[in-house]
Design a protein around this motif. Structure first.
Motif, PDB file in Angstrom:
ATOM      1  N   ASP A  13       0.858  -1.184   0.000  1.00 21.85           N
ATOM      2  CA  ASP A  13       0.000   0.000   0.000  1.00 21.85           C
ATOM      3  C   ASP A  13       0.894   1.235   0.000  1.00 21.85           C
ATOM      4  OD1 ASP A  13      -1.563   2.237   0.925  1.00 21.85           O
ATOM      5  OD2 ASP A  13      -3.050   0.830   1.706  1.00 21.85           O
ATOM      6  N   MET A  14       1.052   1.847  -1.164  1.00 20.14           N
ATOM      7  CA  MET A  14       1.989   2.963  -1.333  1.00 20.14           C
ATOM      8  C   MET A  14       1.655   4.141  -0.412  1.00 20.14           C
ATOM      9  SD  MET A  14       4.785   3.690  -2.955  1.00 20.14           S
ATOM     10  CE  MET A  14       4.849   2.580  -4.369  1.00 20.14           C
ATOM     11  N   ASP A  15       0.379   4.522  -0.342  1.00 23.07           N
ATOM     12  CA  ASP A  15       0.000   5.661   0.501  1.00 23.07           C
ATOM     13  C   ASP A  15       0.294   5.386   1.973  1.00 23.07           C
ATOM     14  OD1 ASP A  15      -0.816   7.212  -1.644  1.00 23.07           O
ATOM     15  OD2 ASP A  15      -2.892   6.526  -1.525  1.00 23.07           O
ATOM     16  N   ARG A  16      -0.008   4.174   2.412  1.00 19.82           N
ATOM     17  CA  ARG A  16       0.251   3.797   3.817  1.00 19.82           C
ATOM     18  C   ARG A  16       1.746   3.836   4.099  1.00 19.82           C
ATOM     19  NH1 ARG A  16      -1.992  -1.910   4.975  1.00 19.82           N
ATOM     20  NH2 ARG A  16      -0.194  -2.507   3.728  1.00 19.82           N
ATOM     21  N   ALA A  17       2.559   3.318   3.190  1.00 21.00           N
ATOM     22  CA  ALA A  17       4.010   3.295   3.392  1.00 21.00           C
ATOM     23  C   ALA A  17       4.596   4.705   3.361  1.00 21.00           C
ATOM     24  CB  ALA A  17       4.666   2.419   2.325  1.00 21.00           C
ATOM     25  N   LYS A  18       4.120   5.551   2.446  1.00 23.45           N
ATOM     26  CA  LYS A  18       4.608   6.932   2.397  1.00 23.45           C
ATOM     27  C   LYS A  18       4.263   7.654   3.703  1.00 23.45           C
ATOM     28  CE  LYS A  18       2.932   8.618  -1.400  1.00 23.45           C
ATOM     29  NZ  LYS A  18       2.606   9.246  -2.697  1.00 23.45           N
ATOM     30  N   LYS A  19       3.072   7.430   4.221  1.00 20.13           N
ATOM     31  CA  LYS A  19       2.692   8.060   5.485  1.00 20.13           C
ATOM     32  C   LYS A  19       3.580   7.554   6.623  1.00 20.13           C
ATOM     33  CE  LYS A  19      -1.113   8.993   8.598  1.00 20.13           C
ATOM     34  NZ  LYS A  19      -2.531   8.899   8.875  1.00 20.13           N
ATOM     35  N   PHE A  20       3.796   6.236   6.687  1.00 24.20           N
ATOM     36  CA  PHE A  20       4.619   5.641   7.740  1.00 24.20           C
ATOM     37  C   PHE A  20       6.016   6.261   7.754  1.00 24.20           C
ATOM     38  CE2 PHE A  20       7.496   2.330   9.355  1.00 24.20           C
ATOM     39  CZ  PHE A  20       6.876   1.972  10.535  1.00 24.20           C
ATOM     40  N   TYR A  21       6.732   6.204   6.640  1.00 27.07           N
ATOM     41  CA  TYR A  21       8.106   6.703   6.599  1.00 27.07           C
ATOM     42  C   TYR A  21       8.170   8.232   6.609  1.00 27.07           C
ATOM     43  CZ  TYR A  21       9.812   1.979   6.114  1.00 27.07           C
ATOM     44  OH  TYR A  21      10.117   0.660   6.364  1.00 27.07           O
ATOM     45  N   GLY A  22       7.190   8.882   6.019  1.00 28.07           N
ATOM     46  CA  GLY A  22       7.167  10.341   6.020  1.00 28.07           C
ATOM     47  C   GLY A  22       6.912  10.920   7.402  1.00 28.07           C
ATOM     48  N   GLU A  23       5.930  10.378   8.100  1.00 30.09           N
ATOM     49  CA  GLU A  23       5.581  10.909   9.428  1.00 30.09           C
ATOM     50  C   GLU A  23       6.634  10.579  10.479  1.00 30.09           C
ATOM     51  OE1 GLU A  23       3.096  12.909  10.306  1.00 30.09           O
ATOM     52  OE2 GLU A  23       2.238  12.939   8.289  1.00 30.09           O
ATOM     53  N   ILE A  24       7.204   9.394  10.423  1.00 30.92           N
ATOM     54  CA  ILE A  24       8.166   8.991  11.460  1.00 30.92           C
ATOM     55  C   ILE A  24       9.548   9.588  11.220  1.00 30.92           C
ATOM     56  CG2 ILE A  24       9.366   7.016  12.496  1.00 30.92           C
ATOM     57  CD1 ILE A  24       6.768   5.389  11.828  1.00 30.92           C
ATOM     58  N   PHE A  25      10.037   9.512   9.990  1.00 27.00           N
ATOM     59  CA  PHE A  25      11.415   9.907   9.701  1.00 27.00           C
ATOM     60  C   PHE A  25      11.541  11.190   8.887  1.00 27.00           C
ATOM     61  CE2 PHE A  25      11.452   5.236  10.202  1.00 27.00           C
ATOM     62  CZ  PHE A  25      12.222   5.173  11.358  1.00 27.00           C
ATOM     63  N   GLY A  26      10.410  11.787   8.475  1.00 24.59           N
ATOM     64  CA  GLY A  26      10.460  13.039   7.738  1.00 24.59           C
ATOM     65  C   GLY A  26      10.854  12.903   6.279  1.00 24.59           C
ATOM     66  N   TRP A  27      10.767  11.688   5.731  1.00 21.78           N
ATOM     67  CA  TRP A  27      11.104  11.497   4.330  1.00 21.78           C
ATOM     68  C   TRP A  27      10.081  12.194   3.439  1.00 21.78           C
ATOM     69  CZ3 TRP A  27      12.280   5.551   3.739  1.00 21.78           C
ATOM     70  CH2 TRP A  27      13.359   5.205   4.563  1.00 21.78           C
ATOM     71  N   THR A  28      10.530  12.642   2.279  1.00 22.33           N
ATOM     72  CA  THR A  28       9.641  13.159   1.242  1.00 22.33           C
ATOM     73  C   THR A  28       9.758  12.236   0.029  1.00 22.33           C
ATOM     74  OG1 THR A  28      11.329  14.656   0.386  1.00 22.33           O
ATOM     75  CG2 THR A  28       9.812  15.539   2.060  1.00 22.33           C
ATOM     76  N   PHE A  29       8.771  12.321  -0.855  1.00 21.76           N
ATOM     77  CA  PHE A  29       8.712  11.365  -1.963  1.00 21.76           C
ATOM     78  C   PHE A  29       8.474  12.065  -3.291  1.00 21.76           C
ATOM     79  CE2 PHE A  29       7.494   9.316   1.939  1.00 21.76           C
ATOM     80  CZ  PHE A  29       8.331   8.207   1.944  1.00 21.76           C
ATOM     81  N   GLU A  30       9.112  11.525  -4.331  1.00 20.89           N
ATOM     82  CA  GLU A  30       8.971  12.021  -5.703  1.00 20.89           C
ATOM     83  C   GLU A  30       8.423  10.882  -6.549  1.00 20.89           C
ATOM     84  OE1 GLU A  30      12.979  13.156  -6.648  1.00 20.89           O
ATOM     85  OE2 GLU A  30      12.966  14.786  -5.172  1.00 20.89           O
ATOM     86  N   ASP A  31       7.389  11.143  -7.328  1.00 19.74           N
ATOM     87  CA  ASP A  31       6.751  10.119  -8.148  1.00 19.74           C
ATOM     88  C   ASP A  31       7.612   9.809  -9.373  1.00 19.74           C
ATOM     89  OD1 ASP A  31       5.120   8.427  -9.590  1.00 19.74           O
ATOM     90  OD2 ASP A  31       3.332   9.690  -9.389  1.00 19.74           O
ATOM     91  N   TRP A  32       8.193   8.620  -9.394  1.00 19.20           N
ATOM     92  CA  TRP A  32       9.006   8.156 -10.515  1.00 19.20           C
ATOM     93  C   TRP A  32       8.304   7.007 -11.244  1.00 19.20           C
ATOM     94  CZ3 TRP A  32      14.181   7.595  -7.369  1.00 19.20           C
ATOM     95  CH2 TRP A  32      14.657   8.861  -7.023  1.00 19.20           C
ATOM     96  N   THR A  33       6.986   6.926 -11.094  1.00 21.38           N
ATOM     97  CA  THR A  33       6.203   5.838 -11.679  1.00 21.38           C
ATOM     98  C   THR A  33       6.394   5.760 -13.195  1.00 21.38           C
ATOM     99  OG1 THR A  33       4.599   5.947  -9.895  1.00 21.38           O
ATOM    100  CG2 THR A  33       3.852   4.962 -11.962  1.00 21.38           C
ATOM    101  N   ASP A  34       6.330   6.876 -13.891  1.00 19.86           N
ATOM    102  CA  ASP A  34       6.474   6.858 -15.351  1.00 19.86           C
ATOM    103  C   ASP A  34       7.849   6.334 -15.767  1.00 19.86           C
ATOM    104  OD1 ASP A  34       3.908   7.825 -15.689  1.00 19.86           O
ATOM    105  OD2 ASP A  34       4.540   9.904 -15.944  1.00 19.86           O
ATOM    106  N   TYR A  35       8.861   6.712 -15.041  1.00 27.94           N
ATOM    107  CA  TYR A  35      10.217   6.260 -15.344  1.00 27.94           C
ATOM    108  C   TYR A  35      10.367   4.759 -15.097  1.00 27.94           C
ATOM    109  CZ  TYR A  35      15.270   5.749 -15.004  1.00 27.94           C
ATOM    110  OH  TYR A  35      16.564   5.328 -15.175  1.00 27.94           O
ATOM    111  N   ALA A  36       9.809   4.269 -13.974  1.00 29.11           N
ATOM    112  CA  ALA A  36       9.985   2.865 -13.579  1.00 29.11           C
ATOM    113  C   ALA A  36       8.996   1.925 -14.257  1.00 29.11           C
ATOM    114  CB  ALA A  36       9.855   2.741 -12.061  1.00 29.11           C
ATOM    115  N   GLY A  37       7.878   2.441 -14.730  1.00 33.11           N
ATOM    116  CA  GLY A  37       6.876   1.583 -15.340  1.00 33.11           C
ATOM    117  C   GLY A  37       6.044   0.805 -14.347  1.00 33.11           C
ATOM    118  N   MET A  38       6.061   1.227 -13.103  1.00 30.85           N
ATOM    119  CA  MET A  38       5.273   0.630 -12.016  1.00 30.85           C
ATOM    120  C   MET A  38       5.193   1.663 -10.911  1.00 30.85           C
ATOM    121  SD  MET A  38       7.898  -1.830  -9.890  1.00 30.85           S
ATOM    122  CE  MET A  38       8.868  -2.509 -11.215  1.00 30.85           C
TER     123      MET A  38
END
Length: 131
Positions: A13-38
């Protein structure tokens, strides 16, 4: 060569994982879906001028790890400033204890957790007084 330069955390679950790591460790995320094809989100884990590496969250392509199975892969450990408050956040956001806090005498406090996606990771608080 041979130095670790990138990591990938497989998630259901991408949204759940982004929330987990973002809220706890302050990580930010960049959407590379088009580049990776997934579904694939680059994880910026801190200021580029500080030691450490960035990585990504990627959509899991196989069944998740079974609970209590032996480690099958790499375990990443995250440097933190306050062990107890970080552990409280991990538990608050759905993580579980895999190996409780223990002392690396004269060096640090260490422990391991299971994230919301079933992956194991460590946290490490330097402390010369740990015993």
């Amino acid at each position: 060569m041979g130095r670790l330069v990138h990591f990938e955390i497989h998630v259901d679950d991408m949204d759940r994982a982004k929330k987990f790591y973002g809220e706890i460790f302050g990580w930010t995320f960049e959407d590379w879906t088009d580049y990776a094809g997934m579904p694939y989100f680059g994880a910026v884990t801190g200021d580029a001028s500080q030691p450490g590496i960035d990585g990504a969250l990627m959509k899991r392509q196989t069944p998740p790890p079974e609970q209590h199975q032996p480690m099958n892969g790499f375990s990443c450990t995250l440097g933190i400033e306050d062990y107890d408050s970080t552990e409280a956040k991990i538990l608050e956001y759905g993580g579980k204890v895999a190996m409780p806090k223990y002392a690396l005498p004269g060096m640090a406090w260490q422990g391991y957790y299971v994230d919301t996606e079933g992956n194991i990771f460590g946290i490490h608080q330097p402390d010369e007084n740990a015993k």
